[in-house]
Write a protein that holds these residues in place. Structure first.
Motif, mmCIF file in Angstrom:
data_model
loop_
_atom_site.group_PDB
_atom_site.id
_atom_site.type_symbol
_atom_site.label_atom_id
_atom_site.label_comp_id
_atom_site.label_asym_id
_atom_site.label_seq_id
_atom_site.Cartn_x
_atom_site.Cartn_y
_atom_site.Cartn_z
ATOM 1 N N THR A 126 0.800 -1.226 0.000
ATOM 2 C CA THR A 126 0.000 0.000 0.000
ATOM 3 C C THR A 126 0.832 1.275 0.000
ATOM 4 O OG1 THR A 126 -0.133 -0.189 2.408
ATOM 5 C CG2 THR A 126 -1.977 -1.045 1.147
ATOM 6 N N ASP A 192 -4.597 11.396 -6.527
ATOM 7 C CA ASP A 192 -3.845 10.150 -6.411
ATOM 8 C C ASP A 192 -4.373 9.282 -5.282
ATOM 9 O OD1 ASP A 192 -2.835 11.348 -4.095
ATOM 10 O OD2 ASP A 192 -0.932 11.920 -5.011
ATOM 11 N N GLY A 193 -3.529 8.399 -4.747
ATOM 12 C CA GLY A 193 -3.941 7.475 -3.693
ATOM 13 C C GLY A 193 -3.636 8.019 -2.316
ATOM 14 N N SER A 200 1.765 7.112 -6.279
ATOM 15 C CA SER A 200 1.409 8.521 -6.132
ATOM 16 C C SER A 200 2.647 9.420 -6.211
ATOM 17 C CB SER A 200 0.692 8.757 -4.801
ATOM 18 O OG SER A 200 -0.524 8.054 -4.750
ATOM 19 N N HIS A 223 -5.369 13.528 -2.064
ATOM 20 C CA HIS A 223 -5.048 12.138 -1.740
ATOM 21 C C HIS A 223 -6.344 11.427 -1.362
ATOM 22 C CE1 HIS A 223 -1.028 13.647 -1.846
ATOM 23 N NE2 HIS A 223 -1.130 14.297 -0.709
ATOM 24 N N GLN A 225 -6.906 7.875 -1.305
ATOM 25 C CA GLN A 225 -6.794 6.486 -0.822
ATOM 26 C C GLN A 225 -7.317 5.467 -1.826
ATOM 27 O OE1 GLN A 225 -5.186 6.439 2.149
ATOM 28 N NE2 GLN A 225 -5.266 8.669 2.094
ATOM 29 N N TRP A 226 -7.327 5.807 -3.107
ATOM 30 C CA TRP A 226 -7.832 4.942 -4.182
ATOM 31 C C TRP A 226 -9.336 4.710 -4.094
ATOM 32 C CZ3 TRP A 226 -3.819 5.694 -6.789
ATOM 33 C CH2 TRP A 226 -2.530 5.401 -6.352
ATOM 34 N N TYR A 253 -4.795 6.439 -11.243
ATOM 35 C CA TYR A 253 -5.266 5.163 -11.788
ATOM 36 C C TYR A 253 -6.634 5.282 -12.450
ATOM 37 C CZ TYR A 253 -1.417 2.252 -10.212
ATOM 38 O OH TYR A 253 -0.180 1.687 -10.045
ATOM 39 N N ASN A 256 -10.319 5.419 -10.564
ATOM 40 C CA ASN A 256 -10.538 6.720 -9.927
ATOM 41 C C ASN A 256 -10.800 7.805 -10.968
ATOM 42 O OD1 ASN A 256 -8.145 6.280 -7.185
ATOM 43 N ND2 ASN A 256 -10.238 5.573 -7.413
#
Length: 357
Positions: A126, A192-193, A200, A223, A225-226, A253, A256
């Motif tokens: 992760t 991003d995640g 990220s 951010h 967290q996907w 990704y 998202n």
């Protein structure tokens, strides 16, 4: 004289046999990881090589621990590729779903190591630091580690994935070309995640590498967290604030980015922004993203060979076991191919529109 010749021939035969043993040409099929026995030497008989490749993998235990598995096309695609290949080789393959829970992932990996229930760990972590200790513990326990797609600060035996930095650079060049053509504001936003994960961090670097010299400003970074809901909410908020002053979303990704595309479409429908004034760009292109592309919700992606990641993990596992090197004694970083896709070429690009199985 006959006895002398016979004795000399016997001695020569014994010497040849000893040489074969010391060069590893006879190998040790099914030997334990890190045992130092190579399965193959400089040459091999055609059918013997085939059998030995199967023998050395038979019964080997391979554990795949992704951040999320069930219902996630990316990791299910890898898992399906691995399952088929390891089944054919006679290895035991098992998926352990961390279900987006870093603590659960750590516990799963710790248990696999402490119980010595795996010969090879294939990990999809992760963030860069969450499995650092576990990768080191695996090495000490004689277990190989292969990290896929999300690089760790502790490299393990191998990393396999997309070259995120260069992928981000390529798609940012496309986004800027589109923005210049539309004559919009030179402003981008990144979604991003977690932000502290490799994808990220590398995505942000790749975007800035191209955007900054071109005079483009990244006005917001979210951010999420996907999580699709969080990505859509972040995009709705940023769009409301920036309105037509924003030219593009750079989303790490594909899934998202579909949520971000929904937020942009809704803003256009409500008159918050002009239609087609904000592009949505991303990395990876599963079948759901391709559907969104054809519906006009997203703009372009840098697709990469997702199935190739799973296949490469299988090949790497075989190579590590066949060579018998000690876990942690060698390290490698390998990237799969990528290409920018949009509505003009997505249906003709083999690495785009991948499925979960």
């Amino acid at each position: 004289m006959k006895r002398k010749i016979t004795a000399l021939l016997a001695a020569a035969a014994a010497a040849v046999a000893m040489t074969a043993c010391t060069t590893g040409s006879s190998g040790s099929s099914g030997s334990a990881p890190g045992g130092g026995n190579q399965a193959f030497g400089d040459s091999a008989q055609l059918f013997d090589a085939n059998q030995k490749a199967h023998d050395v993998m038979k019964g080997k235990r391979v554990a795949f621990v992704p951040i999320l598995y069930k219902g996630y096309n990316l990791t299910q695609n890898w898992g399906a590729s691995m399952q088929r290949a390891f089944d054919n080789l006679g290895a035991q393959f098992q998926v352990y779903d961390a279900n987006f829970d870093p603590d659960k992932m750590v516990k799963i990996v710790n248990d696999l190591i402490s119980r010595k229930e795996a010969d090879v760990l294939i990990l999809h972590n992760t963030d860069v630091g969450v499995l650092t200790k576990q990768i080191e513990d695996a090495r000490k326990a004689g277990i190989y580690t292969i990290v896929v797609n999300m690089m760790s600060s502790q490299l393990g035996d191998a990393f396999i994935g997309v070259d995120v930095v260069h992928a981000a650079q390529d798609i940012t060049k496309r986004a800027i070309a589109d923005c210049d053509q539309r004559g919009g504001a030179k402003r981008l936003a990144i979604i991003d995640g977690p932000g502290n994960d490799a994808a990220s961090l590398q995505w942000s670097k790749g975007v800035h590498d191209v955007a900054d010299p071109a005079g483009y400003e990244v006005v917001a970074t979210a951010h999420t967290q996907w999580q699709n809901a969080a990505a859509q909410q972040a995009a709705a908020s940023i769009t409301q604030q920036q309105k037509d002053n924003l030219c593009a979303y750079m989303v790490t990704y594909d899934l998202n980015s579909v949520a971000v595309g929904d937020a942009v479409s809704e803003a256009a429908a409500r008159g918050v922004i002009r239609p087609n004034s904000i592009g949505v760009y991303t990395m990876a292109a599963d079948t759901l993203w391709c559907d969104a592309l054809r519906a006009g919700k997203v703009t372009a992606s840098v697709a990469y060979d997702v199935q190739g990641v799973g296949a490469a993990a299988v090949v790497t596992a075989q190579q590590l076991i066949q060579t018998g090197v000690a876990p942690g004694s060698t390290h490698s970083v390998a990237y799969v191919s990528h290409a920018v896709v949009d509505r003009s070429n997505v249906d003709n690009t083999t690495i785009a529109c991948y499925k979960g199985q």
